[in-house]
Design a protein around this motif. Structure first.
Motif, mmCIF file in Angstrom:
data_model
loop_
_atom_site.group_PDB
_atom_site.id
_atom_site.type_symbol
_atom_site.label_atom_id
_atom_site.label_comp_id
_atom_site.label_asym_id
_atom_site.label_seq_id
_atom_site.Cartn_x
_atom_site.Cartn_y
_atom_site.Cartn_z
ATOM 1 N N UNK A 1 8.863 5.391 -6.395
ATOM 2 C CA UNK A 1 7.710 5.664 -5.832
ATOM 3 C C UNK A 1 7.205 6.712 -6.860
ATOM 4 N N UNK A 2 5.723 5.408 -6.699
ATOM 5 C CA UNK A 2 5.052 6.592 -8.350
ATOM 6 C C UNK A 2 3.112 6.966 -7.002
ATOM 7 N N UNK A 3 2.990 7.842 -7.774
ATOM 8 C CA UNK A 3 1.488 7.929 -7.491
ATOM 9 C C UNK A 3 0.672 8.438 -9.073
ATOM 10 N N UNK A 4 0.361 7.561 -9.374
ATOM 11 C CA UNK A 4 -0.721 6.676 -10.758
ATOM 12 C C UNK A 4 -2.128 7.635 -10.263
ATOM 13 N N UNK A 5 -2.294 8.328 -11.545
ATOM 14 C CA UNK A 5 -3.855 8.854 -11.393
ATOM 15 C C UNK A 5 -4.318 8.170 -12.553
ATOM 16 N N UNK A 6 -5.166 8.024 -12.506
ATOM 17 C CA UNK A 6 -6.199 6.843 -13.819
ATOM 18 C C UNK A 6 -7.657 6.988 -13.691
ATOM 19 N N UNK A 7 -8.373 7.397 -14.430
ATOM 20 C CA UNK A 7 -10.195 6.829 -14.342
ATOM 21 C C UNK A 7 -9.914 5.437 -13.964
ATOM 22 N N UNK A 8 -9.325 4.130 -14.546
ATOM 23 C CA UNK A 8 -9.139 2.680 -14.782
ATOM 24 C C UNK A 8 -9.411 1.854 -13.912
ATOM 25 N N UNK A 9 -10.844 2.380 -13.162
ATOM 26 C CA UNK A 9 -10.345 1.552 -11.043
ATOM 27 C C UNK A 9 -9.273 0.262 -11.289
ATOM 28 N N UNK A 10 -9.434 -0.658 -12.723
ATOM 29 C CA UNK A 10 -8.994 -1.544 -12.449
ATOM 30 C C UNK A 10 -7.863 -1.496 -13.052
ATOM 31 N N UNK A 11 -6.977 -0.442 -13.942
ATOM 32 C CA UNK A 11 -5.965 -0.672 -14.095
ATOM 33 C C UNK A 11 -5.339 0.396 -12.880
ATOM 34 N N UNK A 12 -6.102 1.034 -11.966
ATOM 35 C CA UNK A 12 -5.420 2.056 -10.520
ATOM 36 C C UNK A 12 -5.292 0.199 -9.710
ATOM 37 N N UNK A 13 -6.760 -0.569 -9.591
ATOM 38 C CA UNK A 13 -5.955 -1.793 -8.570
ATOM 39 C C UNK A 13 -5.203 -2.446 -8.734
ATOM 40 N N UNK A 14 -4.534 -2.661 -10.537
ATOM 41 C CA UNK A 14 -3.799 -3.654 -10.638
ATOM 42 C C UNK A 14 -2.302 -3.215 -10.790
ATOM 43 N N UNK A 15 -2.125 -1.403 -10.596
ATOM 44 C CA UNK A 15 -0.544 -1.467 -9.825
ATOM 45 C C UNK A 15 0.090 -0.697 -8.944
ATOM 46 N N UNK A 16 -1.462 -0.212 -7.862
ATOM 47 C CA UNK A 16 -1.459 0.604 -6.671
ATOM 48 C C UNK A 16 -0.908 -0.450 -5.240
ATOM 49 N N UNK A 17 -0.744 0.435 -4.357
ATOM 50 C CA UNK A 17 -1.059 -1.134 -3.045
ATOM 51 C C UNK A 17 -1.197 0.219 -2.240
ATOM 52 N N UNK A 18 -1.624 1.363 -2.021
ATOM 53 C CA UNK A 18 -3.396 2.520 -1.399
ATOM 54 C C UNK A 18 -3.822 2.934 -2.458
ATOM 55 N N UNK A 19 -4.740 3.167 -3.009
ATOM 56 C CA UNK A 19 -5.654 4.064 -3.811
ATOM 57 C C UNK A 19 -6.446 4.929 -2.730
ATOM 58 N N UNK A 20 -6.731 5.772 -3.653
ATOM 59 C CA UNK A 20 -7.183 7.382 -2.989
ATOM 60 C C UNK A 20 -8.628 7.684 -3.185
ATOM 61 N N UNK A 21 -9.622 7.754 -3.608
ATOM 62 C CA UNK A 21 -11.083 8.168 -4.404
ATOM 63 C C UNK A 21 -10.758 9.296 -3.961
ATOM 64 N N UNK A 22 -11.169 10.008 -5.520
ATOM 65 C CA UNK A 22 -11.036 12.051 -4.928
ATOM 66 C C UNK A 22 -12.723 11.802 -5.440
ATOM 67 N N UNK A 23 -13.084 13.127 -4.911
ATOM 68 C CA UNK A 23 -14.381 13.714 -5.302
ATOM 69 C C UNK A 23 -14.525 14.683 -4.756
ATOM 70 N N UNK A 24 -14.748 15.776 -6.276
ATOM 71 C CA UNK A 24 -15.060 17.535 -6.064
ATOM 72 C C UNK A 24 -13.919 17.738 -4.887
ATOM 73 N N UNK A 25 -12.716 17.748 -5.501
ATOM 74 C CA UNK A 25 -11.199 18.408 -4.925
ATOM 75 C C UNK A 25 -10.980 17.515 -3.208
ATOM 76 N N UNK A 26 -11.792 16.693 -2.650
ATOM 77 C CA UNK A 26 -11.478 16.096 -1.409
ATOM 78 C C UNK A 26 -10.942 14.454 -1.873
ATOM 79 N N UNK A 27 -10.498 14.410 -0.563
ATOM 80 C CA UNK A 27 -10.687 12.836 -0.690
ATOM 81 C C UNK A 27 -11.370 11.870 0.568
#
Lengths: 328, 332
Positions: free
Chosen positions: A210-236
């Motif tokens: 299982x992976x928790x995949x952190x990145x700032x490149x959204x295209x990369x994240x979309x390619x590898x992820x099942x679920x995506x969480x967007x974080x902004x200033x300490x909050x999802x």
């Protein structure tokens, strides 16, 4: 959702760093790096975590592996609580959850041979005798596509992509169930980036990771992820499946983030939503919704004083219900 | 690769080669690079690290590290004048005045112990021989132009007091202070977040239009190229392998490396969790380059030895679409 399916569940995790000042270094306030984050990672899946720099992505990952002590909250791994007050995380947990860091040049000890770097976790956890360990090191290197002869060489002899492979081999040494990948491909060139992404996806299939995949490149994240969480200033601010998040973003921040990705296609007309300013400081966050404040949304005053909560708008699509950033 | 067709090009780089003297011998960083930048045009140089993008920029600015960096052949015509033949004094008048440069890492490009206003003002003091006070006022004006809020107070601050995006705006203000005819932007947004990148690219575009400058944009991000450039040169191991208008290059890539590069980026509209097309291997080391097709070892295609040992010509496949004529790697 049954408990067994979730390999990791984070509930209401807070990491506050005291800001000290004055003569007696007294605490003047707190930097709320991670502020009430709840996330779930299902067994064998990939959870992507995106956000701008300074939003708390890396702090969250470091807290989950136990490198930073959280202020409050709970982290459950396979249903068992791993945050125990006053005690370090259970050793079995530290074996089963491993981390891959962003900069492979800095996360490998330059004075150790590759073999020693990959062997170190085995020594710490006392797995097998020397011969078995050496055998395992060679197996690991081959698994990540490096020849066995690498084990006697030093990190500087390798290119960025190969160093990242060494980092991955080290993280796999203890047969973990879950990897935290903190920007694993950001330091790499495009052609090498795709090699490493392919390797990661292949390993996930083969070893059931299982992976928790952190990145700032959204295209990369979309390619590898099942679920995506967007974080902004300490909050999802939003969680959804990869497809859903890109086809139907609900929070204004997600929308802006997606529209600011430069597309490698000159024929597509670009209607960009340009977000002004920067992420505000987590030491003195604005009183209401942090994103509404940044874009000076006309409905921003409505969010002041309100306690913002995640709401499930559609099945498995959660959004931080803020009056100024979510329409409808 | 072309004989100068029109005299109207602002910058013409022809047959530029750069080599570095190393302990192990000579490393050839650039080998016969040709390109032109027209007035008001944006040309993109794209390639992976180590392909010679930044060396190209540094040789135009005559900032190659001395004494290791050498330019054995080639010329760089800027408005008809060969920059390589200018005296150091004359070159100093061009630098920052007629050609501005934006560097990748704004924290390293700014002086940490000087106020921002003074740093931008330096350009005016040098090139316009202004009074200190006038230079300061001009700096504040420039800060306002690049969208920095409350420029008068910001000018008094030091680089560490600004965020990354703000710092890059300051670097842009510095590069554009004298309204240069050519701006060389070396990875101007690589160190920034996507949202800030979008701000900076929009700002560059707006300033370019109002100053009618030409831009040489160096990046490894094909997305940035697609959004900002008129024409693109794809570089690999010190050579330009393909050059075409942006539309043409993305629609019709003719070199195997360009195709590999385009298909290896994950796309938003792609099928998730599928295997990405990867270019095997890595960029070759500069000291082991052969004169011929340099992409041969990574292309996975068999190359006869004469293609590796002899320098390849360029061929114009369709109007203004040039490709390094390797019969195996390019379908020319």
């Amino acid at each position: 959702m049954s408990e067994e399916e979730n390999i990791l569940s984070i509930e209401n995790l807070r990491v506050y760093f005291p800001v000290r000042g004055g003569v007696f270094r007294r605490s003047k306030g707190f930097c709320k790096a991670v502020d009430g984050v709840s996330l779930i990672l299902k067994d064998g899946q990939t959870l992507g975590l995106v956000g701008e720099s300074g939003c708390g992505k890396s702090t969250l990952a470091k807290t989950v592996v136990g490198l930073i002590k959280p202020t409050s909250g709970s982290v459950k791994f396979k249903g068992n609580e791993v945050l125990r007050s006053g005690r370090s995380m259970p050793k079995s947990y530290r074996r089963e959850v491993q981390m891959v860091f962003q900069d492979p040049a800095e996360s490998l000890n330059s004075r150790h041979t590759v073999g020693a770097i990959v062997r170190e976790p085995l020594e710490i956890h006392g797995m097998g005798n020397r011969d078995q360990q050496n055998e395992r090191v060679i197996h690991l290197l081959e698994q990540v596509g490096l020849p066995a002869s690498c084990s006697t060489r030093y990190p500087f002899e390798f290119s960025g992509g190969q160093r990242q492979r060494i980092g991955i081999a080290r993280s796999l040494a203890l047969n973990p169930d879950m990897l935290l990948l903190d920007e694993p491909v950001s330091a790499l060139d495009v052609s090498v980036q795709s090699q490493v992404l392919n390797l990661l996806m292949e390993l996930q299939n083969k070893l059931g990771l299982s992976y928790m995949f952190i990145a700032h490149d959204l295209a990369v994240v979309k390619h590898v992820s099942d679920m995506i969480a967007v974080m902004y200033l300490g909050k999802i601010v939003e969680i959804a499946s990869a497809e859903e998040l890109y086809s139907n973003p609900l929070h204004n921040y997600t929308k802006a983030l997606i529209s600011s990705i430069p597309l490698p296609d000159p024929t597509q007309s670009t209607s960009k939503v340009i977000i002004p300013g920067d992420v505000p400081s987590p030491i003195n966050p604005p009183p209401g919704c942090a994103f509404g404040h940044r874009v000076s949304s006309p409905r921003y005053p409505e969010s002041i004083g309100e306690i913002l909560e995640m709401k499930e708008i559609e099945k498995n699509h959660w959004v931080l219900a803020c009056p100024c950033c979510v329409s409808g | 690769m072309t004989a100068p067709k029109e005299r109207s090009k602002l910058l013409q780089v022809s047959d530029l080669s750069v080599s570095f003297e190393m302990d192990e011998g000579e490393a050839q960083a650039l080998d016969g690079v040709n390109f032109e930048v027209g007035h008001g045009q944006t040309l993109g140089l794209v390639g992976e690290s180590g392909c010679g993008k930044s060396v190209t920029a540094l040789s135009i600015m005559r900032l190659l590290p001395k004494p290791m960096g050498k330019i054995p052949t080639g010329n760089i015509l800027f408005e008809g004048v060969d920059l390589l033949q200018l005296s150091p004094d004359k070159m100093r008048e061009v630098r920052g005045n007629e050609i501005g440069m934006i560097f990748q890492e704004p924290m390293n490009a700014l002086n940490p112990v000087k106020r921002i206003g003074d740093q931008i003002g330096e350009v005016y003091l040098l090139h316009h021989r202004m009074q200190k006070k006038d230079a300061w006022d001009k700096s504040v004006e420039m800060l306002e132009k690049v969208g920095i809020p409350s420029p008068r107070t910001r000018a008094m601050e030091y680089p560490h007091q600004l965020s990354g995006g703000m710092r890059q705006r300051v670097v842009i203000a510095m590069a554009l202070a004298c309204s240069p005819k050519l701006v060389i932007a070396d990875e101007p947004t690589t160190a920034l977040d996507v949202t800030v990148q979008a701000q900076i690219l929009a700002l560059l575009d707006e300033l370019q239009k109002s100053l009618r400058s030409s831009v040489l944009l160096i990046t490894h991000d094909l997305g940035v190229i697609a959004e900002t450039c008129d024409e693109v040169c794809v570089m690999y191991a010190g050579r330009i392998v393909e050059r075409a208008s942006t539309q043409e290059l993305f629609a019709n890539p003719r070199h195997a490396y360009t195709r590999g590069l385009l298909s290896s980026i994950p796309r938003l509209d792609g099928v998730p969790k599928t295997k990405l097309v990867a270019i095997e291997g890595m960029v070759p080391s500069l000291s082991e380059l052969k004169p011929g097709c340099r992409f041969a070892p990574r292309s996975g295609l068999h190359h006869p030895s004469e293609l590796l040992d002899e320098k390849l010509p360029y061929r114009e496949i369709s109007p203004d679409h040039w490709v390094e004529a390797c019969p195996v790697c390019s379908d020319s």
